[in-house]
Design an enzyme around this catalytic site. Structure first.
Site, mmCIF file in Angstrom:
data_model
loop_
_atom_site.group_PDB
_atom_site.id
_atom_site.type_symbol
_atom_site.label_atom_id
_atom_site.label_comp_id
_atom_site.label_asym_id
_atom_site.label_seq_id
_atom_site.Cartn_x
_atom_site.Cartn_y
_atom_site.Cartn_z
ATOM 1 N N LYS A 25 83.354 -32.899 17.065
ATOM 2 C CA LYS A 25 82.029 -33.160 17.650
ATOM 3 C C LYS A 25 80.978 -32.228 17.049
ATOM 4 O O LYS A 25 79.896 -32.663 16.665
ATOM 5 C CB LYS A 25 82.156 -32.952 19.173
ATOM 6 C CG LYS A 25 80.908 -33.173 19.976
ATOM 7 C CD LYS A 25 81.257 -33.401 21.442
ATOM 8 C CE LYS A 25 81.278 -32.153 22.287
ATOM 9 N NZ LYS A 25 79.972 -31.528 22.482
ATOM 10 N N GLY A 99 74.088 -31.436 25.195
ATOM 11 C CA GLY A 99 73.357 -30.181 24.989
ATOM 12 C C GLY A 99 73.223 -29.880 23.502
ATOM 13 O O GLY A 99 72.195 -29.365 23.048
ATOM 14 N N SER A 170 75.624 -18.176 21.081
ATOM 15 C CA SER A 170 75.569 -19.645 21.127
ATOM 16 C C SER A 170 75.400 -20.200 19.723
ATOM 17 O O SER A 170 74.383 -19.982 19.062
ATOM 18 C CB SER A 170 74.399 -20.113 22.001
ATOM 19 O OG SER A 170 74.160 -21.492 21.763
ATOM 20 N N ASP A 318 85.226 -23.804 24.707
ATOM 21 C CA ASP A 318 85.497 -25.197 25.072
ATOM 22 C C ASP A 318 86.960 -25.449 25.439
ATOM 23 O O ASP A 318 87.298 -26.510 25.966
ATOM 24 C CB ASP A 318 85.098 -26.133 23.916
ATOM 25 C CG ASP A 318 83.578 -26.172 23.728
ATOM 26 O OD1 ASP A 318 82.843 -25.850 24.683
ATOM 27 O OD2 ASP A 318 83.133 -26.516 22.615
HETATM 28 C C1 S3P Z 1 78.888 -25.951 20.310
HETATM 29 C C2 S3P Z 1 78.768 -24.673 20.800
HETATM 30 C C3 S3P Z 1 79.182 -24.317 22.162
HETATM 31 C C4 S3P Z 1 80.130 -25.347 22.736
HETATM 32 C C5 S3P Z 1 79.628 -26.744 22.553
HETATM 33 C C6 S3P Z 1 79.464 -27.052 21.071
HETATM 34 C C7 S3P Z 1 78.408 -26.209 18.949
HETATM 35 O O1 S3P Z 1 78.039 -24.232 22.990
HETATM 36 O O2 S3P Z 1 80.371 -25.096 24.098
HETATM 37 O O3 S3P Z 1 80.556 -27.674 23.097
HETATM 38 O O4 S3P Z 1 78.705 -27.275 18.370
HETATM 39 O O5 S3P Z 1 77.700 -25.342 18.406
HETATM 40 P P1 S3P Z 1 77.094 -22.937 23.046
HETATM 41 O O6 S3P Z 1 76.346 -22.887 21.760
HETATM 42 O O7 S3P Z 1 76.198 -23.193 24.215
HETATM 43 O O8 S3P Z 1 78.020 -21.785 23.248
#
Ligand code: S3P
Length: 432
Positions: A25, A99, A170, A318
């Protein structure tokens, strides 16, 4: 996620078979976004089949980009890049539950000299966006929000580079700022508190940009042109986590997963499971566009306990739901600390894990930033809740495999956010 489909999961005896995962993803989102602002066409194979990555494609189309499924396959996507300037959207950019879409795409949208609105579903509308609003505003964009939460009304601008120390770990924020930095004037420097997944950096390089790293600092020069790529997205390790943990529950289980993402910034789960006693062997390691890919074979055995804290928590963010869901079946239990971020994911995952484990009869200590779950507990099947969260639905389908009696998972359809075929694939692997 509002509709409430229910799925029944019966106890299993073992897990055996082989599986290939849909595309990761995190990588799918990034490849699609960069393909949109590249020169020329891209072809992405094994693009994630989840609703989240479809949300990214939907938003890119609203920005005038041709982004379509091709070759009669759901997971092959053709994208015709428009270069750095996208079209003004005539409707709000609907990020659904994702998100990643809202946070990462905001970095590209903020650099367009147009007005756009980014919206999401009820869960996304509760999630904090201040973490991207603040630095993007510092780069010159104007962003209105609902007290730091979606919807975001973005008035884009010619951005200027930023020197930014991220207050939270993040990878979404890091990628947002790298994408904005690519489209900005000058050199952007980002410092992260702990090293997070580096798919943004690797994807930018795959599309032809230079990105420098020094310890926890990354730098990108604005104005670099990207060119389209042909790529196959490696299998999603965070989706594989559910099958790995299912296999871990039963001595005698055997699982083979090929074409799997093995990026070291994502593979901490494999180390933890090995430390806990799972036998994992890795073969056919290869590299594609900077991402490590390989085949793993797993054999279930006795499962010791684990403590997950500090940088490990960020690396496993995750995978913690499924690790916590199987914790009662381990010998010493699992403790999770420093995981406040879990409370602001698609659901409050700390509360969701504790609630479901208690419904199964487990003894759980819930803390503000984590959980302490003793081992050697016998759980009973129960009526469980997904809380509209894909990872909670899938984590408790796994926990239900070793409970006494069947479990019902309400809102199980949430799994489609990252892995629509999860339940039939799990059924194909378990033996009863
Ligand atoms: C992700 C980063 C993580 C993760 C999300 C995917 C990414 O979130 O929990 O499922 O693809 O960069 P955060 O950046 O909020 O830690």
């Amino acid at each position: 996620m509002v509709s409430k489909s229910e799925t029944i999961v019966c106890p299993a005896r073992t897990v055996r078979g082989s599986v290939r995962l849909p595309g990761d993803k995190s990588i799918s989102h990034r490849y699609a976004m960069l393909a949109a602002i590249a020169d020329g066409s891209s072809r992405l194979e094994n693009y994630s089949t989840g609703a989240d990555c479809a949300s990214t494609l939907r938003c890119l189309k609203s920005l005038g980009v041709f982004a379509e499924r091709t070759d009669g396959a759901e997971s092959v996507i053709a994208i015709r890049g428009l270069g750095p300037s996208l079209a003004a959207p005539s409707e709000p950019l609907d990020c659904g539950n994702s998100g990643s879409t809202m946070r990462m795409l905001s970095g590209i949208v903020a650099a367009q000299k147009v007005k756009s609105e980014m919206v999401g579903d009820a869960s996304l509308s509760r999630r904090p966006m201040e973490r991207v609003i603040k630095p993007l505003t510092g780069m010159g964009a104007k962003i209105e929000s609902h007290r730091g939460k979606p919807p975001l009304r973005i008035t884009g601008a010619g951005l200027k580079a930023i020197d930014y120390k991220m207050p939270v770990a993040s990878a979404q924020v890091k990628s947002c700022l790298l994408f904005a930095g690519l489209l900005a004037d000058g050199e952007t420097r980002i410092e992260e508190p702990v090293r997070t997944r580096d798919h943004g950096e690797l994807a930018l390089r795959a599309f032809g940009a230079e990105v420098a790293r020094n310890g926890n600092e990354v730098r990108i020069r604005g104005g670099q042109a990207l060119r389209g790529i042909e790529a196959r997205v490696p299998g999603d390790l965070s989706s594989a986590a559910f099958f790995l943990c299912a296999a871990a529950l039963f001595p005698g289980s055997h699982l083979l997963i090929d074409g799997l993402l093995m990026n070291p910034t994502r593979a901490r789960l494999l180390d933890i499971l090995m430390q806990m006693g799972l036998k994992i062997s890795m073969t056919q390691l290869d590299e594609a566009h900077g991402e490590m890919v390989g085949t793993i074979q797993v054999e279930g055995g006795r499962l010791k306990g684990a403590t997950i804290a500090g940088a490990d928590t960020a690396a496993l963010i995750d995978e913690i739901p499924v690790l916590a869901a199987i914790a009662p079946y381990t010998e010493q239990g699992i403790e999770v600390r420093d995981a406040r971020e879990l409370r602001i994911k698609e659901s409050d995952r700390i509360a969701a894990i504790a609630a479901n484990l208690r419904l199964m009869g487990a003894n759980v200590e819930e803390n503000e930033d984590g959980l302490k779950i003793p081992g050697q507990q016998n759980l009973r099947g129960a009526e469980l809740e997904s809380f509209g969260d894909h990872r909670i639905a899938m984590a408790f389908a796994v926990a239900a495999l070793r409970a006494e009696g069947e479990s019902l998972i309400r809102g199980a359809e949430a799994a489609a956010v990252s892995y629509p075929a999860f339940f039939p694939t799990l059924e194909g692997l378990v033996e009863r």
